[in-house]
Design a protein around this motif. Sequence first.
Motif, mmCIF file in Angstrom:
data_model
loop_
_atom_site.group_PDB
_atom_site.id
_atom_site.type_symbol
_atom_site.label_atom_id
_atom_site.label_comp_id
_atom_site.label_asym_id
_atom_site.label_seq_id
_atom_site.Cartn_x
_atom_site.Cartn_y
_atom_site.Cartn_z
ATOM 1 N N ALA A 144 0.816 -1.217 0.000
ATOM 2 C CA ALA A 144 0.000 0.000 0.000
ATOM 3 C C ALA A 144 0.855 1.274 0.000
ATOM 4 C CB ALA A 144 -0.973 -0.011 1.187
ATOM 5 N N TRP A 147 2.347 1.721 -3.452
ATOM 6 C CA TRP A 147 1.328 2.100 -4.431
ATOM 7 C C TRP A 147 0.995 3.583 -4.286
ATOM 8 C CZ3 TRP A 147 -0.737 2.603 -8.697
ATOM 9 C CH2 TRP A 147 -2.020 3.101 -8.898
ATOM 10 N N LYS A 148 0.870 4.053 -3.042
ATOM 11 C CA LYS A 148 0.545 5.463 -2.808
ATOM 12 C C LYS A 148 1.624 6.359 -3.434
ATOM 13 C CE LYS A 148 -0.241 8.782 0.921
ATOM 14 N NZ LYS A 148 -0.239 8.993 2.361
ATOM 15 N N THR A 149 2.887 6.012 -3.215
ATOM 16 C CA THR A 149 3.990 6.798 -3.764
ATOM 17 C C THR A 149 3.993 6.743 -5.286
ATOM 18 O OG1 THR A 149 5.289 6.355 -1.779
ATOM 19 C CG2 THR A 149 6.485 7.131 -3.715
ATOM 20 N N LYS A 151 1.427 6.098 -7.279
ATOM 21 C CA LYS A 151 0.237 6.791 -7.791
ATOM 22 C C LYS A 151 0.471 8.296 -7.827
ATOM 23 C CE LYS A 151 -4.377 7.144 -8.548
ATOM 24 N NZ LYS A 151 -4.555 8.339 -9.321
ATOM 25 N N GLN A 152 1.075 8.838 -6.765
ATOM 26 C CA GLN A 152 1.352 10.271 -6.737
ATOM 27 C C GLN A 152 2.301 10.665 -7.866
ATOM 28 O OE1 GLN A 152 2.795 10.752 -2.733
ATOM 29 N NE2 GLN A 152 0.784 11.245 -1.928
#
Length: 170
Positions: A144, A147-149, A151-152
């Motif tokens: 997670a 993925w957050k990094t 996606k940004q």
Amino acid sequence: MSKKQLSITILCMAFAAMVACKAKPSDTQIQAKVSEQLSTMPEVTADVKNGVVTLAGNVADDATKASAEATVKSTEGVKSVVNNIMVTPAAPPQAPAADTATTATTNPADDALRTGVANISKDFPGADVKVDAGVITVTGQLSAPKWKTLKQALDALHPKKVDASGLNVK
């Protein structure tokens, strides 16, 4: 040992115990201070666990990345900083839409997007990232936070869409 020496020894031990027991800031308090310090950098996020601050997000240059880390390191209670901030230069302007009858098999805007995606995705093993018609498709498996990094960083390229329906986030 005389009474005076014993009294001095006990006094020193009590002082040492008081210093050792000084309350350290909690993760919540550190998080609040760090968030306040990073308020001028809305593109940077910080998470705190056991006094370790993990920075994430996308910035335009190395100086901003280094500044965020230096700012956080000076915060009371911070034991260390993990800097996962990605440097993502501004995306090149998209080419104007062309007549489909004259469009070649490759789209120049997709080529620029592919270059940006290739630079970003190399740091994310486990993710397969493709570009087609301005849409970035992500498949594979990532944690997670990764993925957050990712996606940004992908959003900073300004694609038409980021499709992660084939991505397994664990």
